[in-house]
Design a protein around this motif. Structure first.
Motif, short mmCIF file in Angstrom:
data_model
loop_
_atom_site.label_atom_id
_atom_site.label_comp_id
_atom_site.label_asym_id
_atom_site.label_seq_id
_atom_site.Cartn_x
_atom_site.Cartn_y
_atom_site.Cartn_z
N LEU A 95 8.24 -2.53 -8.14
CA LEU A 95 8.95 -2.38 -9.53
C LEU A 95 9.29 -0.93 -9.44
O LEU A 95 8.58 0.02 -9.00
N THR A 96 10.52 -0.74 -9.45
CA THR A 96 11.54 0.44 -9.34
C THR A 96 11.15 1.46 -10.53
O THR A 96 11.45 2.60 -10.18
N ASP A 97 10.72 1.20 -11.47
CA ASP A 97 10.54 2.14 -12.64
C ASP A 97 9.06 2.73 -12.55
O ASP A 97 8.75 3.62 -13.59
N ARG A 98 8.28 2.60 -11.64
CA ARG A 98 7.02 3.20 -11.55
C ARG A 98 6.65 3.48 -10.06
O ARG A 98 7.24 2.73 -9.17
N ASN A 99 5.69 4.40 -9.88
CA ASN A 99 5.38 5.03 -8.67
C ASN A 99 4.49 3.81 -7.82
O ASN A 99 4.21 2.96 -8.36
N VAL A 100 4.22 4.46 -6.75
CA VAL A 100 3.50 3.26 -5.99
C VAL A 100 2.08 2.94 -6.52
O VAL A 100 1.81 1.81 -6.36
N HIS A 101 1.32 4.12 -6.88
CA HIS A 101 -0.05 3.82 -7.59
C HIS A 101 0.23 2.78 -8.80
O HIS A 101 -0.61 1.87 -8.78
N ASP A 102 1.19 3.18 -9.54
CA ASP A 102 1.34 2.05 -10.75
C ASP A 102 1.64 0.69 -10.43
O ASP A 102 1.50 -0.17 -11.03
N ASN A 103 2.44 0.78 -9.45
CA ASN A 103 2.80 -0.69 -8.61
C ASN A 103 1.31 -1.44 -8.29
O ASN A 103 1.47 -2.63 -9.01
N LEU A 104 0.70 -0.92 -7.63
CA LEU A 104 -0.72 -1.59 -7.36
C LEU A 104 -1.41 -1.96 -8.19
O LEU A 104 -2.19 -2.72 -8.50
N SER A 105 -1.83 -0.72 -9.34
CA SER A 105 -2.46 -0.99 -10.50
C SER A 105 -1.95 -1.86 -11.34
O SER A 105 -2.79 -2.80 -11.99
N PHE A 106 -0.77 -2.15 -11.57
CA PHE A 106 -0.12 -3.40 -12.44
C PHE A 106 -0.56 -4.60 -11.73
O PHE A 106 -1.00 -5.46 -12.68
N VAL A 107 -0.70 -4.88 -10.51
CA VAL A 107 -0.81 -6.12 -10.01
C VAL A 107 -2.56 -6.41 -10.24
O VAL A 107 -2.87 -7.51 -10.37
N LEU A 108 -3.34 -5.28 -9.85
CA LEU A 108 -4.74 -5.57 -10.02
C LEU A 108 -5.10 -5.93 -11.61
O LEU A 108 -5.83 -6.91 -11.91
N LYS A 109 -4.53 -5.16 -12.58
CA LYS A 109 -4.66 -5.15 -13.91
C LYS A 109 -4.35 -6.97 -14.37
O LYS A 109 -4.77 -7.68 -15.06
N ALA A 110 -3.23 -7.17 -13.69
CA ALA A 110 -2.50 -8.72 -14.06
C ALA A 110 -3.44 -9.62 -13.41
O ALA A 110 -3.36 -10.83 -13.94
N THR A 111 -4.12 -9.38 -12.52
CA THR A 111 -5.16 -10.40 -11.98
C THR A 111 -6.53 -10.25 -12.27
O THR A 111 -7.47 -10.80 -11.67
N GLY A 112 -6.95 -9.44 -13.41
CA GLY A 112 -8.13 -9.48 -13.95
C GLY A 112 -9.11 -8.26 -13.83
O GLY A 112 -10.09 -8.19 -14.35
N TRP A 113 -8.58 -7.29 -13.19
CA TRP A 113 -9.29 -6.11 -12.73
C TRP A 113 -9.20 -5.19 -14.09
O TRP A 113 -8.05 -4.98 -14.78
N LYS A 114 -10.36 -4.75 -14.61
CA LYS A 114 -10.58 -4.25 -15.77
C LYS A 114 -11.04 -2.56 -15.71
O LYS A 114 -10.87 -1.77 -16.53
N VAL A 115 -12.09 -2.45 -14.87
CA VAL A 115 -12.97 -1.19 -14.65
C VAL A 115 -12.01 -0.22 -13.72
O VAL A 115 -11.40 -0.40 -12.74
N GLU A 116 -11.66 1.01 -14.77
CA GLU A 116 -10.76 1.87 -13.96
C GLU A 116 -11.21 2.49 -12.57
O GLU A 116 -10.44 2.55 -11.54
N ARG A 117 -12.46 2.83 -12.57
CA ARG A 117 -12.86 3.14 -11.30
C ARG A 117 -12.80 2.07 -9.92
O ARG A 117 -12.53 2.72 -8.88
N ALA A 118 -12.96 0.98 -10.40
CA ALA A 118 -12.90 0.01 -9.49
C ALA A 118 -11.48 -0.36 -9.07
O ALA A 118 -11.28 -0.38 -7.63
N ILE A 119 -10.67 -0.17 -9.78
CA ILE A 119 -9.25 -0.16 -9.76
C ILE A 119 -8.63 0.81 -8.62
O ILE A 119 -8.00 0.85 -7.65
N GLU A 120 -9.13 2.31 -9.09
CA GLU A 120 -8.73 3.37 -8.24
C GLU A 120 -9.56 3.31 -6.74
O GLU A 120 -8.51 3.78 -5.76
N ASN A 121 -10.70 2.70 -6.66
CA ASN A 121 -11.22 2.66 -5.41
C ASN A 121 -10.72 1.56 -4.77
O ASN A 121 -10.40 1.80 -3.22
#
Length: 238
Positions: A95-121
């Motif tokens: 996704l060209t409109d967001r940085n690398v971190h947010d590209n990966l965060s987007f995928v995790l949230k779209a596949t059901g991850w909800k806990v921010e600490r777990a996402i960051e880890n």
């Protein structure tokens, strides 16, 4: 290596719209295998990967992928299949409109991850694994082709999939960068993941030999020769 089949196709015809691309495909890949899918451009490699990923529908034959029956797969079940698969595209699809971190965060949230600490880890874990932890805040356009492909690999392994499907992953890369990426694939494979790499890059085939399937004349067949005997340049020459 596990002897259980993780990809099994019997009598499968692969269509793109109304056009028959591959006919009567019989294929068996064991859990933990590393397999190449080779053939000239337009021979059906990408279409087969799209079938395995449920981007193309199954009309004839039987197909099992990561425990899912593609012939009986409902639209609502496709996301569950895709959580078992990590797909790596030649054109990156970041996704060209967001940085690398947010590209990966987007995928995790779209596949059901909800806990921010777990996402960051998890993001930190996969970025460290591909040697790109320092690029979390970079935008895709600020990265080289090799760096973007490393991010795509990180994205593909976020949900710890059973199967990695890589479609021409070294197609736009120089030989040195291709070697680095193949090293990452080999490490992932050694940890028990199944990897299917579609390619017409015969340099990596010779440098990293493995079981090789050949697409040609609407068929998929196992290479009848050992990897060291195959002249891949002839098989892949357009």
């Amino acid at each position: 290596m596990n002897s259980e089949s993780i990809i099994s196709l019997q009598g499968v015809d692969v269509f793109q719209q109304d056009q028959l691309i591959l006919s009567q495909v019989n294929l068996d890949v064991k859990a933990g295998e590393f397999v190449y899918l080779i053939g000239k451009v337009g021979s059906g490699k990408s279409s087969l990967i799209k079938l395995l990923n449920a981007e193309l529908d199954l009309y004839t034959g039987q197909a099992q992928v990561a425990g899912f029956n593609l012939g009986k797969l409902k639209r609502s079940e496709v996301p569950f299949l895709r959580r078992k698969l990590g797909v790596i595209f030649q054109d990156f699809r970041l996704l060209t409109d967001r940085n690398v971190h947010d590209n990966l965060s987007f995928v995790l949230k779209a596949t059901g991850w909800k806990v921010e600490r777990a996402i960051e880890n998890r993001i930190n874990e996969v970025m460290e694994r591909v040697g790109m932890k320092s690029k979390l805040k970079s935008m895709p356009h600020q990265l080289s082709g090799g760096e973007q492909q490393r991010i795509v690999i990180a994205r593909a392994i976020l949900n710890d999939p059973d199967i990695i499907l890589a479609d021409e992953p070294t197609g736009n890369l120089d030989p040195e960068t291709s070697d680095e990426l193949m090293g990452i694939f080999k490490e992932i494979n050694e940890q028990g993941k199944t990897i299917l790499v579609a390619t017409h890059d015969y340099h990596i085939l010779n440098r990293y030999p493995a079981r090789t399937l050949v697409c040609g004349e609407q068929k998929v067949s196992d290479s009848s020769k050992t990897e060291s005997e195959v002249d891949f340049s002839e098989l892949l020459e357009d």
